[in-house]
Write an enzyme that holds these catalytic residues in place. Sequence first.
Site, PDB file in Angstrom:
ATOM      1  N   SER A  37     -27.903   6.464 -16.575  1.00  0.00           N
ATOM      2  CA  SER A  37     -28.727   7.442 -16.271  1.00  0.00           C
ATOM      3  C   SER A  37     -29.298   7.815 -17.506  1.00  0.00           C
ATOM      4  O   SER A  37     -29.044   7.805 -18.714  1.00  0.00           O
ATOM      5  CB  SER A  37     -27.720   8.760 -15.888  1.00  0.00           C
ATOM      6  N   THR A  70     -42.286   6.202  -3.994  1.00  0.00           N
ATOM      7  CA  THR A  70     -43.139   6.045  -5.432  1.00  0.00           C
ATOM      8  C   THR A  70     -42.196   6.347  -6.557  1.00  0.00           C
ATOM      9  O   THR A  70     -41.767   7.384  -6.809  1.00  0.00           O
ATOM     10  CB  THR A  70     -44.400   6.791  -5.425  1.00  0.00           C
ATOM     11  N   CYS A  96     -20.437  18.320 -16.038  1.00  0.00           N
ATOM     12  CA  CYS A  96     -21.089  18.283 -14.842  1.00  0.00           C
ATOM     13  C   CYS A  96     -20.872  19.479 -13.819  1.00  0.00           C
ATOM     14  O   CYS A  96     -21.440  19.899 -12.848  1.00  0.00           O
ATOM     15  CB  CYS A  96     -20.936  17.116 -13.927  1.00  0.00           C
TER      16      CYS A  96
HETATM   17  N1  PLP Z   1     -21.457   9.477 -13.686  1.00  0.00           N
HETATM   18  C1  PLP Z   1     -20.926  10.077 -14.828  1.00  0.00           C
HETATM   19  C2  PLP Z   1     -19.568   9.290 -15.601  1.00  0.00           C
HETATM   20  C3  PLP Z   1     -21.414  11.308 -15.501  1.00  0.00           C
HETATM   21  O1  PLP Z   1     -20.976  11.716 -16.564  1.00  0.00           O
HETATM   22  C4  PLP Z   1     -22.581  11.540 -14.795  1.00  0.00           C
HETATM   23  C5  PLP Z   1     -23.244  13.025 -15.440  1.00  0.00           C
HETATM   24  O2  PLP Z   1     -22.685  13.555 -16.108  1.00  0.00           O
HETATM   25  C6  PLP Z   1     -23.077  11.195 -13.261  1.00  0.00           C
HETATM   26  C7  PLP Z   1     -22.518  10.129 -13.129  1.00  0.00           C
HETATM   27  C8  PLP Z   1     -24.374  11.819 -12.871  1.00  0.00           C
HETATM   28  O3  PLP Z   1     -25.540  11.389 -13.497  1.00  0.00           O
HETATM   29  P1  PLP Z   1     -27.110  12.031 -13.241  1.00  0.00           P
HETATM   30  O4  PLP Z   1     -26.732  13.468 -13.892  1.00  0.00           O
HETATM   31  O5  PLP Z   1     -27.872  11.250 -13.757  1.00  0.00           O
HETATM   32  O6  PLP Z   1     -26.884  12.391 -11.801  1.00  0.00           O
END
Ligand code: PLP
Length: 384
Positions: A198, A236, A326
């Site tokens: 990401s 796109t 998150c």
């Molecule tokens: N996987 C892990 C280990 C993460 O820490 C995160 C985001 O904190 C994600 C996936 C999700 O990434 P994105 O925010 O780009 O969807």
Amino acid sequence: MIYLDNSATTRPLDAAVFAAREMLEENWFNPSALYGQAVRVEKKMDACRASIASALSAKPDQVVFTGCGTEADSLAILGAAERFRGNRRVLLFAGEHPAVLNTAAQLAALSQEVELVPATDEGVIDLDALSALLNERVGLVSCMHVNNETGAVQPVAQVSRLLQEKSPGALLHVDGVQGFLRVPLDLRAAGVHLYAVSAHKVHGPKGVGALIVSKGVRLSPRLAGGGQEAGLRSGTENTAGIAAFGEAVRWAAAQEGAPERLRRMKLLLFERLRESIEGLRVNGPAPESGGAAPHILNVSFPGVGGEVMVHALEAEGVLCGTGAACSSKKRGMSAAFCAMRAPRWAAESAVRFSFGFLNTLEEAEEAAEAAVRCYRRYQGFQRR
Ligand code: PLP
């Protein structure tokens, strides 16, 4: 401001912002079109593919751009499962990010059997338990590279060896969102089939991710549409975001000794906290060990809630996170803390400090002083 919440997101690099702006103002053409301007845009996307691939010893044509890391995880797991013949078993590491764990319901809807692989008390995948769960029916195993909460580095190469031994033919997906560019990994040598990254965790913009797909691995796309990204991700492309991602990856990959620098900052902070705070608990592997990622320190301050510490630190100009960034607004124990059987007090008092490439040793030092001050201020009010 001292920003130590880089596992939640990172500040976009000036060069990345510049690259995005340049794409929006000058190179805004559709990369699928035929004229020269469009070809130029496509070349810029290919340069980004090459930078990502080179950091992982992969090939540029293995890189599929997605809308985020979450989407890359979904494409890997559900895209692979849709192509299974019949009913298979999917093993997900119990300490995964929700982007992986929450595919379980959709896997079940595809008639796949999902099992969680337990963790050790340090938050590392339990290899004995994994070995016991592996058999010919296993179609895919998902084991992250670095845990987003604890910084526990997962033994990806060992997981892959077990798979080859006991479930030959099964795919290994690795969520590399927290490990990419901070813990080196050679995908081929480690036997990884699918790897998700990401941009916003490595000083690029939000809303761009990528899945690196090993040669010969077949996936079903999640979106029906125009067939961009070799048919795996229609729509796109976010060309401005991708150009910025490329710039960030190129810059980060060129920072010699960056993981060691991250580790020095993390250890300085840890040492200061350990000296001053009795009963400080580390959540995850010992910070000085190779099993701990260089950039994440997760500690519990006895008797003071994690939220109290985070707000007190904010008032001192230090930004960090509690539990899982998150889902930090959600109550209850996170999957990673449940998986490593952490005591409730540890989850409630956990603070995650995460470093990025733009932090300095002085910031680590100042953050430590601020954390000790905050702790002293609130420790007298602890719950009995
Ligand atoms: N996987 C892990 C280990 C993460 O820490 C995160 C985001 O904190 C994600 C996936 C999700 O990434 P994105 O925010 O780009 O969807």
